[in-house]
Write a protein that holds these residues in place. Structure first.
Motif, short mmCIF file in Angstrom:
data_model
loop_
_atom_site.label_atom_id
_atom_site.label_comp_id
_atom_site.label_asym_id
_atom_site.label_seq_id
_atom_site.Cartn_x
_atom_site.Cartn_y
_atom_site.Cartn_z
N ALA A 284 -26.19 11.54 16.58
CA ALA A 284 -26.63 11.17 15.22
C ALA A 284 -25.92 9.90 14.74
O ALA A 284 -26.54 9.05 14.07
N ALA A 285 -24.63 9.77 15.09
CA ALA A 285 -23.88 8.58 14.67
C ALA A 285 -24.44 7.32 15.34
O ALA A 285 -24.57 6.27 14.70
N ILE A 286 -24.80 7.43 16.63
CA ILE A 286 -25.38 6.28 17.34
C ILE A 286 -26.74 5.91 16.75
O ILE A 286 -27.06 4.73 16.56
N VAL A 287 -27.56 6.93 16.46
CA VAL A 287 -28.88 6.68 15.87
C VAL A 287 -28.76 6.01 14.50
O VAL A 287 -29.47 5.03 14.20
N ASP A 288 -27.83 6.50 13.68
CA ASP A 288 -27.63 5.88 12.35
C ASP A 288 -27.17 4.43 12.49
O ASP A 288 -27.64 3.55 11.74
N GLU A 289 -26.26 4.19 13.44
CA GLU A 289 -25.78 2.82 13.64
C GLU A 289 -26.90 1.93 14.18
O GLU A 289 -27.02 0.76 13.77
N PHE A 290 -27.72 2.46 15.07
CA PHE A 290 -28.85 1.70 15.61
C PHE A 290 -29.84 1.35 14.50
O PHE A 290 -30.32 0.21 14.42
N ASN A 291 -30.12 2.30 13.64
CA ASN A 291 -31.05 2.04 12.54
C ASN A 291 -30.50 0.99 11.58
O ASN A 291 -31.23 0.13 11.09
N SER A 292 -29.19 1.09 11.29
CA SER A 292 -28.59 0.15 10.33
C SER A 292 -28.47 -1.26 10.89
O SER A 292 -28.51 -2.24 10.14
N LYS A 293 -28.33 -1.39 12.22
CA LYS A 293 -28.17 -2.71 12.82
C LYS A 293 -29.47 -3.29 13.36
O LYS A 293 -29.68 -4.51 13.30
N VAL A 294 -30.33 -2.48 13.91
CA VAL A 294 -31.54 -2.99 14.57
C VAL A 294 -32.77 -2.84 13.68
O VAL A 294 -33.54 -3.80 13.50
N ILE A 295 -32.97 -1.65 13.14
CA ILE A 295 -34.18 -1.40 12.33
C ILE A 295 -34.08 -2.08 10.97
O ILE A 295 -35.06 -2.65 10.48
N SER A 296 -32.91 -2.01 10.36
CA SER A 296 -32.73 -2.61 9.04
C SER A 296 -32.89 -4.13 9.12
O SER A 296 -32.35 -4.77 10.04
N ASN B 243 -31.56 -6.53 7.44
CA ASN B 243 -30.30 -7.28 7.26
C ASN B 243 -29.15 -6.68 8.05
O ASN B 243 -27.99 -6.84 7.68
N GLY B 244 -29.46 -5.98 9.15
CA GLY B 244 -28.41 -5.27 9.89
C GLY B 244 -27.67 -6.11 10.90
O GLY B 244 -26.57 -5.75 11.31
N GLY B 245 -28.23 -7.23 11.34
CA GLY B 245 -27.53 -8.06 12.32
C GLY B 245 -28.26 -8.17 13.64
O GLY B 245 -27.92 -9.02 14.47
N GLY B 246 -29.22 -7.28 13.91
CA GLY B 246 -30.01 -7.39 15.13
C GLY B 246 -29.46 -6.59 16.29
O GLY B 246 -28.35 -6.06 16.24
N PRO B 247 -30.24 -6.50 17.38
CA PRO B 247 -29.84 -5.69 18.55
C PRO B 247 -28.60 -6.22 19.26
O PRO B 247 -27.86 -5.45 19.87
N LEU B 248 -28.37 -7.54 19.21
CA LEU B 248 -27.21 -8.10 19.90
C LEU B 248 -25.91 -7.55 19.32
O LEU B 248 -24.97 -7.22 20.07
N LEU B 249 -25.85 -7.44 18.00
CA LEU B 249 -24.65 -6.90 17.37
C LEU B 249 -24.44 -5.45 17.77
O LEU B 249 -23.30 -5.01 18.00
N PHE B 250 -25.53 -4.68 17.85
CA PHE B 250 -25.42 -3.28 18.27
C PHE B 250 -24.90 -3.18 19.70
O PHE B 250 -24.06 -2.32 20.01
N ILE B 251 -25.37 -4.06 20.59
CA ILE B 251 -24.89 -4.07 21.98
C ILE B 251 -23.42 -4.42 22.03
O ILE B 251 -22.65 -3.81 22.79
N VAL B 252 -23.00 -5.37 21.22
CA VAL B 252 -21.57 -5.74 21.17
C VAL B 252 -20.72 -4.55 20.73
O VAL B 252 -19.64 -4.30 21.27
N GLU B 253 -21.21 -3.79 19.76
CA GLU B 253 -20.48 -2.61 19.29
C GLU B 253 -20.35 -1.56 20.40
O GLU B 253 -19.28 -0.96 20.57
N MET B 254 -21.42 -1.35 21.17
CA MET B 254 -21.36 -0.37 22.26
C MET B 254 -20.41 -0.82 23.35
O MET B 254 -19.66 -0.02 23.91
N VAL B 255 -20.40 -2.13 23.65
CA VAL B 255 -19.45 -2.65 24.65
C VAL B 255 -18.02 -2.48 24.14
O VAL B 255 -17.11 -2.12 24.91
N ALA B 256 -17.82 -2.74 22.85
CA ALA B 256 -16.48 -2.56 22.27
C ALA B 256 -16.04 -1.11 22.34
O ALA B 256 -14.86 -0.81 22.62
N LEU B 257 -16.98 -0.18 22.11
CA LEU B 257 -16.65 1.25 22.20
C LEU B 257 -16.22 1.62 23.61
O LEU B 257 -15.23 2.35 23.80
N ILE B 258 -16.93 1.12 24.61
CA ILE B 258 -16.57 1.39 26.01
C ILE B 258 -15.19 0.82 26.33
O ILE B 258 -14.37 1.47 27.00
N ALA B 259 -14.90 -0.38 25.82
CA ALA B 259 -13.59 -0.99 26.05
C ALA B 259 -12.47 -0.17 25.42
O ALA B 259 -11.40 0.02 26.02
#
Length: 452
Positions: free
Chosen positions: A196-208, A210-226
């Protein structure tokens, strides 16, 4: 991929391991189903506290309970009262001679400590249940058929029974399943919030828009893995101290004469410093709730703000101090030195006895500082993630108690599965090395080799 399916096939071929994994999954399924059973007398449609139960300390408790806290479930308190009782009993083993004696009596002593822990769990659960019902379930959510007094009495009994049932499930998983049951229950509760947290973050960054777009969401996921990889390094980091054992001839066989190593953990305290520090960091909020006039003070506001630099600086300092404190009370260099001397072992270049004890203590003191700093960094990463506009629920997975518990429990469970494979002469889970597990949830007999 072929090796992956081969490993799964090997796991399935081992009957004992297969039964244990199936038992574990069934027990966890029972826990997850029970977490959606609402307290008798509560009207789910009128429940108003679900949003407030997702912030601050209540949000952390809700995460550990797998969302049961916000849903007013019969498992709303989860295993947290049991963990609190375990910590109290563990600290009593340091301060009270009777409990210290029980810790040294082997199996019988552990059974008595577990019994004390269960009694204390009942008392803590009853007190927390009263506070939960009165503060988190508003009058409008209670069915008109039941009065406030009757609802409180029945809810306290149900919540206490629910916590004891969850505790029983954890013990059954430990006995008949794979891994540490209490740790797995906490882990499942935390992971249940992740999709649910990933879906909410995806919606706020990609669907919204003014969220920043899919690239920002990918950066966040890479940061989480790091961050996860960094946490694994901290949890697994060790300093190996060489130990030489003298040769002994027994009959026609020679024993000893080999060099082994004592693995001293960089983070020997586990997740406990964060738990203790978090408890203290909620003192300003508690004081403000009792004294409204103090709440407007700038210092109190700064210390009560999750993302302020004052809050995070004090939080990091407390974690470092508690890391030294908890390491000092859980790791005993004198006992390690005595056990080594009793078994004919010695550290090359160090005289057995007090010199060995001082040497081990010096090594632990040196490696504890970087371990404490790394632990403090992991603890404040969620606040940093929240400050860069990452969803607060998703930000909790970037560090803190939840991430350390997840990493420790997963590694420990994988290590136990690998041990079953190696005992049956199969390859381990990885061909490049062995999985080294470590859990983080304390029990009455000490820290389990990890919920808070």
């Amino acid at each position: 991929m072929k090796n992956f399916f081969t490993t799964l096939s090997n796991i399935w071929k081992i009957e004992d391991l297969r039964v244990r994994i199936i038992n574990t999954l069934l027990f966890l399924l029972i826990y997850r189903v029970g977490s959606y059973v609402i307290l008798p007398g509560v009207d789910p449609a009128s429940l108003q506290h679900s949003q407030t139960a997702k912030e601050g300390l209540l949000g952390l408790l809700n995460m550990f309970a797998g969302g049961s806290f916000a849903r007013a479930s019969i498992f709303a308190l989860g295993v947290m009262p049991y963990i609190s009782a375990s910590i109290v009993v563990q600290l009593l083993g340091i301060a009270v001679p009777y409990f210290a004696k029980l810790q040294k009596e082997g199996e019988s002593g552990r059974n008595k400590l577990n019994q004390w822990t269960r009694y204390l769990t009942i008392a803590i659960t009853a007190l927390q249940a009263i506070g939960y019902v009165r503060s988190q379930i508003v009058q409008s959510a209670i069915s008109p058929v039941m009065g406030q007094g009757l609802f409180t009495i029945t809810s306290v009994f149900v919540l206490t029974a629910g916590t004891l049932f969850v505790m029983w499930l954890g013990e059954k998983i430990t006995d008949k399943g794979i891994g540490n049951g209490i740790s797995l229950i906490i882990m499942v509760g935390i992971i249940a919030q992740l999709p649910a947290a990933i879906v909410d973050e995806f919606n706020s960054k990609v669907i919204s828009p003014n969220g920043g777009g899919p690239l920002l969401f990918i950066v966040e996921m890479v940061a989480l893995i790091a961050v996860v990889m960094f946490t694994i390094l901290v949890v697994q980091g060790t300093r190996k101290v060489a130990v030489q054992y003298a040769k002994r001839i027994v009959g026609n066989k020679q024993y000893g004469g080999v060099r082994q190593y004592i693995p001293l953990k960089v983070n020997a305290a586990g997740v406990m410093p964060i738990i203790f520090a978090q408890a203290l960091m909620f003192i300003p909020t508690t004081i403000s709730s009792f004294f409204p006039s103090v709440a407007s003070n700038s210092v109190m506001i700064a210390l009560s703000t999750y993302t302020s630099w004052q809050h995070n600086l004090l939080f990091a300092i407390l974690i470092i101090l508690f890391t030294y404190f908890y390491t000092a009370i859980t790791v005993n260099p004198k006992q390690m030195s005595d056990d080594m001397k009793r078994n004919g072992g010695f550290i090359p270049g160090v005289t057995p006895g007090d010199a060995t004890s001082n040497f081990i203590d010096d090594v632990i003191s040196k490696i504890t500082l970087p371990g404490a700093i790394f632990l403090a960094i992991i603890a404040i990463i969620p606040a940093i993630a929240n400050m860069v506009h990452i969803n607060s629920t998703f930000a909790r997975f970037f560090g803190g108690t939840s991430l350390i518990i997840l990493v420790g429990v997963v590694l420990d469970t994988l290590q136990q599965i690998e041990s079953h494979l190696l005992m049956r002469h199969y390859d381990g889970l990885m061909k490049t090395g062995r999985v080294k597990g470590r859990t983080t949830v304390p029990t009455a007999a000490g820290t389990v080799p990890p919920a808070i």
